[in-house]
Every structure is written in structure tokens, then in C-alpha cells.
Design a protein around this motif. Structure first.
Motif, short mmCIF file in Angstrom:
data_model
loop_
_atom_site.label_atom_id
_atom_site.label_comp_id
_atom_site.label_asym_id
_atom_site.label_seq_id
_atom_site.Cartn_x
_atom_site.Cartn_y
_atom_site.Cartn_z
N SER A 164 0.87 -1.17 0.00
CA SER A 164 0.00 0.00 0.00
C SER A 164 0.91 1.22 0.00
O SER A 164 2.14 1.10 -0.09
CB SER A 164 -0.91 0.00 1.23
OG SER A 164 -0.15 0.05 2.43
N SER A 165 0.35 2.40 0.09
CA SER A 165 1.18 3.61 0.15
C SER A 165 1.78 3.75 1.55
O SER A 165 1.28 3.17 2.52
CB SER A 165 0.35 4.84 -0.19
OG SER A 165 -0.72 5.00 0.74
N GLU A 242 2.52 1.56 -5.08
CA GLU A 242 1.59 0.53 -4.58
C GLU A 242 1.32 -0.52 -5.66
O GLU A 242 0.98 -0.20 -6.79
CB GLU A 242 0.27 1.19 -4.15
CG GLU A 242 -0.72 0.23 -3.52
CD GLU A 242 -1.95 0.94 -3.00
OE1 GLU A 242 -2.92 0.25 -2.64
OE2 GLU A 242 -1.95 2.20 -2.97
N ILE A 243 1.50 -1.77 -5.30
CA ILE A 243 1.34 -2.85 -6.26
C ILE A 243 -0.14 -3.10 -6.56
O ILE A 243 -1.00 -2.92 -5.70
CB ILE A 243 2.02 -4.16 -5.75
CG1 ILE A 243 2.11 -5.19 -6.86
CG2 ILE A 243 1.28 -4.70 -4.54
CD1 ILE A 243 2.97 -4.78 -8.02
N SER A 261 6.28 -4.12 3.02
CA SER A 261 5.03 -4.27 3.76
C SER A 261 5.25 -3.90 5.22
O SER A 261 6.37 -3.65 5.66
CB SER A 261 4.54 -5.72 3.66
OG SER A 261 3.34 -5.90 4.41
N THR A 262 4.17 -3.83 5.94
CA THR A 262 4.21 -3.75 7.40
C THR A 262 3.24 -4.79 7.93
O THR A 262 2.49 -5.39 7.18
CB THR A 262 3.80 -2.35 7.93
OG1 THR A 262 2.39 -2.19 7.76
CG2 THR A 262 4.55 -1.25 7.21
N ALA A 270 -4.42 -5.83 2.95
CA ALA A 270 -3.76 -5.36 1.74
C ALA A 270 -2.48 -6.13 1.48
O ALA A 270 -2.14 -6.44 0.33
CB ALA A 270 -3.44 -3.86 1.85
N ALA A 271 -1.77 -6.48 2.54
CA ALA A 271 -0.54 -7.25 2.39
C ALA A 271 -0.82 -8.62 1.81
O ALA A 271 -0.12 -9.09 0.90
CB ALA A 271 0.17 -7.38 3.74
N LYS A 272 -1.85 -9.25 2.31
CA LYS A 272 -2.22 -10.59 1.81
C LYS A 272 -2.61 -10.54 0.34
O LYS A 272 -2.18 -11.37 -0.47
CB LYS A 272 -3.36 -11.17 2.64
CG LYS A 272 -3.74 -12.58 2.25
CD LYS A 272 -4.82 -13.13 3.16
CE LYS A 272 -5.19 -14.55 2.74
NZ LYS A 272 -6.27 -15.11 3.62
#
Length: 310
Positions: A164-165, A242-243, A261-262, A270-272
Motif C-alpha cells: 500500500s502507500s 503501490e502494487i 510491507s508492514t 492489503a498485504a495478503k
């Protein structure tokens, strides 16, 4: 304003005319000096000076001692350091070291007219910047603590994206480009997103030199997708921002992929989703602030190398 000038006997009057014009009071100490001992001995009195000018002909320290003392001096005082090194040219090792520690007010000319011009610049409100002394840098120079390598690879494409941003994507891409450059590689940073951060960064950091195709700083060339450029380098680092699925073709075409990521609770979804975009693509996952291994599906876990940073 006051200027302290450590001078050799032959250069003692070099600041006089410009200092008089600008009404700067000059205190001169002439002879030969061990700068390290001088700073230790006169530590308290040095607070009074807005400028400290040093004639290299007057200094008896080794280069290593001189640089170490300048670093310590810069950490303790706000005085602007001005170096008078008449006749020093591009490629000089000491000049490279001075620029590396961000001592930019360098007087190197041998003609009195240009010497006075350089002095005026060093005593101006803004002083000299990295742009003024960039010409002195030697790209093959390697400081004492920098090991350099010979790179035979050509145009290796690295895609850096974020789930994400504001997860450190641009910072990671910048740091990667600078690290590779410091190791001796030719590296390019490409802003392959719509953030327009590059222009903002270029305006903010005086060290970044505006070029026809973008910016340049400490050996790294920074461009965006509007630039027409013939690649001639070792590494090209694409900052994808952001992908999303539309960028899948880009990550598939790159030899190395990095995903930032975080593991904050509100960012896990969003990471998943981002990890799934990579499918079976071999990827390095940089996970800031915690553990993220539980987000990686069993089917693609073997394709992810995880770097956790606190």
C-alpha cells in the motif's frame, strides 16, 4: 559576524578584501597547526565564530586526523567550515573526503579574481552547496570504509513495490540505488508510478543536481517514465509504488522483485492481497515493524524470502 582564519604565512591576507566588503571581522592565526590539538585546546572559544576558515598549507595533521577532527567539529559547532586549498583539482583524495563529510565550502582556484569569487560564495548567506563541488567527486574514489566491487552484469532490472502507500517503497528503492552505487555499480532509479515524489525530493535536497533526463546525486541517476534514456548501467531500480494487478507484467519482466510491507493490523488485508499478485514469482519481502509470515500462503511461501526490520 566573525571569521577565524588558520593561515599559512604566505596566504594570511587572502580573506581581507571580501571580509571588509561584507563587514566580517577576521581573527587570523598564522603558522603551522595540528588542527586536532587546536580544537581540543580552544574548544570553548570556538563558539564565537560564524565561520572557521582553514588554509590546508597550515595544517600538519594526517588526512585521517584532519577528517576525523572536522567530523567532530561539525557535531559540536554550527560554524561554517571553509577550506582554502589553492590548486587542488578534481580527483584529489582529500577533496573527495571533504565532500563525503558534507564540507562544501571549498576554495581551490589559483587566480585572485576567481579566488575572490569563491570566497564571496562561501561567505554568502547560503554558502556553497553540493552542486558547487560535485565536480570534485571522483566516481572511482572509495573511502576507507567503503569496499567497492567490479560489476559485470548489465541492466539488471529490480522492481520495488509496496502493499500500500507509505510502507517505505520509495525509501527502499532510493537506499538500494545508493548502496549499489557506493559499492561501485552504475545504478539508475526509475519512478515507475504516478506519485511525482521525485520532483519534490529533487527540490528539497540541494545535493540532487537537475539534469536533462531527471536528477543525479552521488553517482545515482534518477529519472521518471517520461525520460527517453538509453540504459548503460549495472542495475535499474523501478519504484512501482503501490502494487496492483495491472503491474503484474512489470514484476514478471524484472529479474529481482522486492515487496515492502508492514504488519500493522489494519494493513494485513492489503498485504495478503498483494502477496497473491506475485503468485509463484520469486520475491524478497521486506516486512517492517513485525512478523508477517502468517500472511504468506503455503503454496507460495517457498518463493518468498522474508526480511524483518524493527
Amino acid at each position: 559576524m566573525m571569521l577565524l582564519y588558520l593561515s599559512s604565512n604566505q596566504n594570511i591576507g587572502i580573506f581581507d578584501s571580501v571580509a571588509k566588503e561584507q563587514e566580517i571581522l577576521v581573527k587570523k592565526l598564522s603558522g603551522e597547526f595540528h588542527f586536532k590539538s587546536f580544537v581540543i585546546k580552544d574548544m570553548r572559544s570556538l563558539n564565537h565564530y560564524e565561520y572557521v576558515a582553514i588554509d590546508l598549507k597550515a595544517i600538519k595533521d594526517t588526512e585521517e586526523e584532519f577528517i576525523e577532527t572536522l567530523i567532530a567539529f561539525k557535531s559540536m559547532y554550527d560554524s561554517r567550515i571553509i577550506i582554502y586549498g589553492e590548486g587542488l583539482k578534481q580527483g584529489n583524495v582529500l577533496l573527495n573526503k571533504l565532500v563525503d563529510i558534507e564540507v562544501y565550502n571549498l576554495i581551490t582556484s589559483t587566480k585572485i579574481e576567481t579566488i575572490n569569487q569563491e570566497i564571496k560564495k562561501t561567505l554568502s548567506p547560503e554558502g556553497m552547496s553540493y552542486k558547487d563541488v560535485f565536480k570534485f567527486r571522483n566516481e572511482t574514489f572509495c573511502g576507507d570504509n567503503k569496499k567497492q566491487y567490479s560489476f559485470i552484469c548489465e541492466n539488471v532490472q529490480i522492481a520495488v513495490a509496496g502493499v500500500s502507500s507509505k510502507v517505505g517503497t520509495t525509501t527502499t528503492a532510493f537506499n538500494m540505488a545508493n548502496f549499489l552505487s557506493a559499492m561501485g555499480a552504475k545504478a539508475y532509479y526509475v519512478e515507475f508510478n504516478k506519485s511525482k515524489h521525485l520532483d519534490v525530493i529533487g527540490l528539497y535536497y540541494r545535493e540532487m543536481i537537475k539534469t536533462e533526463n531527471g536528477y543525479e546525486c552521488k553517482g545515482v541517476k534518477y529519472i521518471d517514465t517520461s525520460a527517453v534514456f538509453n540504459w548503460d548501467c549495472n542495475f535499474i531500480i523501478f519504484d512501482l509504488g503501490e502494487i496492483n494487478k495491472e503491474k503484474k507484467r512489470v514484476i514478471e519482466s524484472c529479474k529481482i522483485n522486492v515487496l515492502c510491507s508492514t504488519s500493522k493490523p489494519y494493513e494485513l488485508s492489503a498485504a495478503k492481497d498483494s502477496i497473491e499478485i506475485y503468485d509463484n514469482q520469486s520475491t524478497h519481502l521486506i516486512a517492517y515493524f513485525g512478523h508477517i509470515r502468517t500472511l504468506i500462503p503455503t503454496t507460495c511461501g517457498q518463493h518468498f524470502g522474508i526480511i524483518r526490520t524493527a
